[in-house]
Design a protein around this motif. Structure first.
Motif, PDB file in Angstrom:
ATOM      1  N   LYS A 224       5.565  10.623   2.819  1.00  4.81           N
ATOM      2  CA  LYS A 224       4.892   9.390   3.207  1.00  4.81           C
ATOM      3  C   LYS A 224       4.493   8.574   1.987  1.00  4.81           C
ATOM      4  O   LYS A 224       4.557   7.341   1.996  1.00  4.81           O
ATOM      5  CB  LYS A 224       3.660   9.715   4.045  1.00  4.81           C
ATOM      6  CG  LYS A 224       2.957   8.466   4.562  1.00  4.81           C
ATOM      7  CD  LYS A 224       1.884   8.776   5.571  1.00  4.81           C
ATOM      8  CE  LYS A 224       1.254   7.482   6.084  1.00  4.81           C
ATOM      9  NZ  LYS A 224       0.224   7.739   7.113  1.00  4.81           N
ATOM     10  N   THR A 225       4.050   9.263   0.924  1.00 12.07           N
ATOM     11  CA  THR A 225       3.664   8.574  -0.307  1.00 12.07           C
ATOM     12  C   THR A 225       4.007   9.464  -1.497  1.00 12.07           C
ATOM     13  O   THR A 225       3.999  10.690  -1.384  1.00 12.07           O
ATOM     14  CB  THR A 225       2.162   8.249  -0.320  1.00 12.07           C
ATOM     15  OG1 THR A 225       1.821   7.661  -1.577  1.00 12.07           O
ATOM     16  CG2 THR A 225       1.328   9.501  -0.118  1.00 12.07           C
ATOM     17  N   THR A 226       4.305   8.838  -2.611  1.00 11.59           N
ATOM     18  CA  THR A 226       4.681   9.590  -3.813  1.00 11.59           C
ATOM     19  C   THR A 226       3.604   9.513  -4.890  1.00 11.59           C
ATOM     20  O   THR A 226       3.859   9.858  -6.045  1.00 11.59           O
ATOM     21  CB  THR A 226       5.998   9.035  -4.392  1.00 11.59           C
ATOM     22  OG1 THR A 226       5.796   7.663  -4.784  1.00 11.59           O
ATOM     23  CG2 THR A 226       7.126   9.128  -3.391  1.00 11.59           C
ATOM     24  N   GLU A 227       2.398   9.099  -4.526  1.00 11.14           N
ATOM     25  CA  GLU A 227       1.355   8.867  -5.528  1.00 11.14           C
ATOM     26  C   GLU A 227       1.104  10.090  -6.400  1.00 11.14           C
ATOM     27  O   GLU A 227       1.093  10.000  -7.632  1.00 11.14           O
ATOM     28  CB  GLU A 227       0.049   8.447  -4.847  1.00 11.14           C
ATOM     29  CG  GLU A 227      -1.078   8.191  -5.841  1.00 11.14           C
ATOM     30  CD  GLU A 227      -2.384   7.833  -5.158  1.00 11.14           C
ATOM     31  OE1 GLU A 227      -3.429   7.855  -5.839  1.00 11.14           O
ATOM     32  OE2 GLU A 227      -2.352   7.525  -3.950  1.00 11.14           O
ATOM     33  N   TYR A 288       0.271  16.783   2.644  1.00 10.91           N
ATOM     34  CA  TYR A 288       0.346  15.538   1.875  1.00 10.91           C
ATOM     35  C   TYR A 288       1.691  14.858   2.088  1.00 10.91           C
ATOM     36  O   TYR A 288       1.756  13.629   2.259  1.00 10.91           O
ATOM     37  CB  TYR A 288       0.129  15.836   0.394  1.00 10.91           C
ATOM     38  CG  TYR A 288       0.260  14.622  -0.492  1.00 10.91           C
ATOM     39  CD1 TYR A 288      -0.750  13.663  -0.546  1.00 10.91           C
ATOM     40  CD2 TYR A 288       1.399  14.416  -1.265  1.00 10.91           C
ATOM     41  CE1 TYR A 288      -0.636  12.535  -1.341  1.00 10.91           C
ATOM     42  CE2 TYR A 288       1.521  13.304  -2.069  1.00 10.91           C
ATOM     43  CZ  TYR A 288       0.510  12.356  -2.107  1.00 10.91           C
ATOM     44  OH  TYR A 288       0.633  11.242  -2.891  1.00 10.91           O
ATOM     45  N   GLY A 292       0.285  11.957   3.687  1.00 14.85           N
ATOM     46  CA  GLY A 292      -0.356  11.364   2.527  1.00 14.85           C
ATOM     47  C   GLY A 292      -1.786  11.850   2.386  1.00 14.85           C
ATOM     48  O   GLY A 292      -2.141  12.936   2.842  1.00 14.85           O
TER      49      GLY A 292
END
Length: 600
Positions: A224-227, A288, A292
């Motif tokens: 969902k997110t690569t932060e 995660y 996320g």
């Protein structure tokens, strides 16, 4: 790590005969172990591992009768007398225990067999103990001339390898570069994860653990997110080892101590810590990847090493004391083996010795005021840390006494026998007295905390009983008047009263708990700094003149540290320090955005 890596020191030539210890007679020791356990009536199977034909006794001969190489005659006498006493006590215990155990398991016939085994043990074990004792005394006497020679040359007796070694900080730096503390701790945590256990308090609080199976790397994997992946600079398909390596490289690069001019260094360092905590744990990583940060809303991240660093100020003073053992235990816990724990401590001592030598080598005998000025400024800065003045005074005390001992020690130091070694002996005595005081203070603080806890439990029971009695009386009175009974059950009122009493006494006990933790850390610091000073002052990579200059600088630095004063004369605030440390450890709000107050 290999056995050699676990030795905790660079490869150094051993001196004298007998360095091989008991390795040459391992077969004989195994046979003797089996014979002794048989005489004691212990089934051989209970001493075997479940490794098939490659079974090894869990009880080693040296665990009972030590045949480890003694340092000198005094060491040999101590080892010999202990082995003799163990033999007599073991024989006596077996004489009474074996018949009892035999009777419990086999009735009259078992009693007879146990009695026979007990009588045999009562004869054999004391004889073996005396034999080993005499052997150790003789070996100690034979090793004494070598011990005198090596000690006078400035070498150090390594009680783990049972050899004389010479400290060389140049070789030490090479050895330290071969691996890292993080690799050792990661190995311990990996063992815990593979067994479905938590490695320490940090993993327990963070909910880490599991079966240790790495998720398969799917080239088409989407998240969902690569932060967090971007923070660690790794792809979303990165393996656990790749994530670990990226974190350690970034942690070294972004550590606040290495970036004193960057006001955002602390937050950057915490961000990579949070990212690593999530991505290194398979369960959290899956949450995660799927949702996320929204999937981690109920997860508060805890960095226990930062808790102890913040609580006792070791974060700012890392260059002087290293990572406290309490912090190491909190991260890896009981998963660390004895060899790994010893290796981490020896690496800590080695790093600190190299740093201290660099500080002392900046001392110019022709311009001592420059060194004093730099040291005073450093003291002023460090004194502002939590427990800063207390820590500096301990460090300074050890610095001064170790330098004094080295300068006056006729054995391995710079002194002569003109004073019969009294001044160096007195310096050792002063340090020993300080250690005893810390131990007594820790014990007293622990007892006070336990006493307050017991009083709290007693008060909680009394409060619960009173609340229960009062509630039942009210219910009885209401029923007699025809009033409906309260929805709150007596057990609820009793529990609430007991919890309130416990909370009160827990708060009262906390200062004593912190005092006990501080005294334990003070002992750790004192022991570590003492070994650091020995390495610096007995460094064979420099000549004796240079070591004398270091001793002079160490004395000056120690006296400056001992005169450290808290900023504005402020007194230590134990509970305030605890609150700050808790905020430091629970990093979610600091890294993840606004706090609850800011959100409101």
């Amino acid at each position: 790590p290999t056995p050699r890596a676990m030795s905790g020191a660079p490869d150094r030539p051993s001196t004298g005969a007998g360095a091989g210890g008991t390795g040459q007679s391992s077969a004989g020791m195994d046979a003797m172990t089996s014979a002794l356990t048989a005489y004691a009536g212990v089934p051989v199977g209970t001493l075997q591992t479940a490794a098939g034909s490659d079974s090894t006794p869990d009880v080693d001969f040296n665990d009972v009768f030590s045949l480890r190489r003694p340092q000198n005659l005094v060491s040999g006498l101590s080892s010999g007398l202990q082995s003799t006493a163990k033999g007599v006590l073991a024989g006596t215990a077996a004489l009474f225990a074996a018949p009892y155990v035999g009777a419990q398991q086999g009735g009259p016939a078992g009693f007879a067999k146990g009695l026979a085994a007990g009588l045999a043990s009562a004869i054999v074990l004391p004889v073996v103990g005396v034999s080993v004792g005499v052997t150790q005394i003789v070996r100690g006497a034979m090793n004494t001339p070598e011990a005198i020679h090596e000690a006078h040359s400035g070498k150090r007796w390594n009680k783990h390898t049972r050899t004389w070694v010479q400290d060389d900080l140049v070789k030490e730096s090479v050895f330290l570069s071969e691996t890292s503390d993080e690799d050792i701790i990661a190995a311990a945590r990996a063992r815990a994860k593979a067994g479905g256990r938590t490695a320490g308090v940090q993993d327990y609080l963070n909910g880490n653990g599991g079966d240790g199976d790495d998720a398969e790397n799917d080239p088409t994997k989407s998240v969902k997110t690569t932060e967090f992946y971007d923070v660690l600079q790794v792809p979303v398909t990165a393996s656990e080892s790749e994530i670990k390596r990226a974190y350690y490289l970034l942690a070294r690069k972004l550590h606040p101590d290495k970036n004193p001019d960057d006001p955002d260094a602390g937050s950057k360092f915490q961000k990579i810590g949070e990212a690593y905590q999530v991505l290194s744990d398979q369960t959290l990583r899956k949450k995660y990847d799927a949702s996320g940060k929204d999937g981690l809303k109920e997860h508060n991240f805890v960095d226990t090493s930062q808790f102890f660093d913040a609580l006792f100020g070791s974060e700012q003073m890392e260059g002087l004391v290293g990572r406290l053992q309490l912090a190491t235990l909190a991260v890896a816990g009981a998963e660390l083996t004895k060899a790994e724990t010893r290796l981490l401590q020896e690496r800590r001592v080695g790093r600190l010795a190299i740093k201290l030598a660099a500080i002392l080598d900046g001392f110019d005998v022709d311009k001592p005021d420059e060194f004093v000025g730099r040291s005073t400024a450093m003291t002023t800065t460090l004194a502002s840390a939590s427990y800063g003045t207390e820590m500096l005074r301990i460090i300074g005390f050890v610095y001064e006494k170790q330098a004094n001992e080295f300068v006056n020690d006729p054995v391995g130091g710079l002194g002569t026998w003109a004073d019969l070694g009294l001044r160096s002996t007195y310096a050792r005595f002063e340090q020993a007295r300080g250690r005893v005081n810390s131990q007594v203070n820790a014990a007293q603080a622990g007892w006070k905390a336990y006493s307050v806890y017991r009083a709290g439990e007693a008060e909680a029971l009394k409060a619960g009983a009173d609340a229960d009695k009062s509630d039942r009386a009210k219910q009885s009175e209401g029923e007699s008047q025809g009033e409906p009974s309260s929805k709150e059950s007596p057990s609820d009122a009793k529990s609430a009263s007991a919890d309130a009493a416990r909370a009160k006494y827990t708060q009262n006990a906390m200062p004593h708990v912190l005092e006990a933790l501080w005294n334990a850390s003070a002992l750790d610091i004192e022991h570590t700094i003492r070994n650091v000073c020995f390495k610096v002052l007995h460094d064979f990579s420099v000549d004796k003149k240079k070591r004398a200059t270091r001793a002079d600088a160490l004395t000056r630095l120690g006296r400056i540290f001992q005169n450290a004063k808290s900023p504005d004369g402020a007194k230590p605030d134990a509970m305030g320090n605890l609150e700050k440390a808790m905020r430091k450890a629970f990093t979610k709000n600091e890294d993840g955005g606004e706090s609850d107050e800011e959100a409101r």
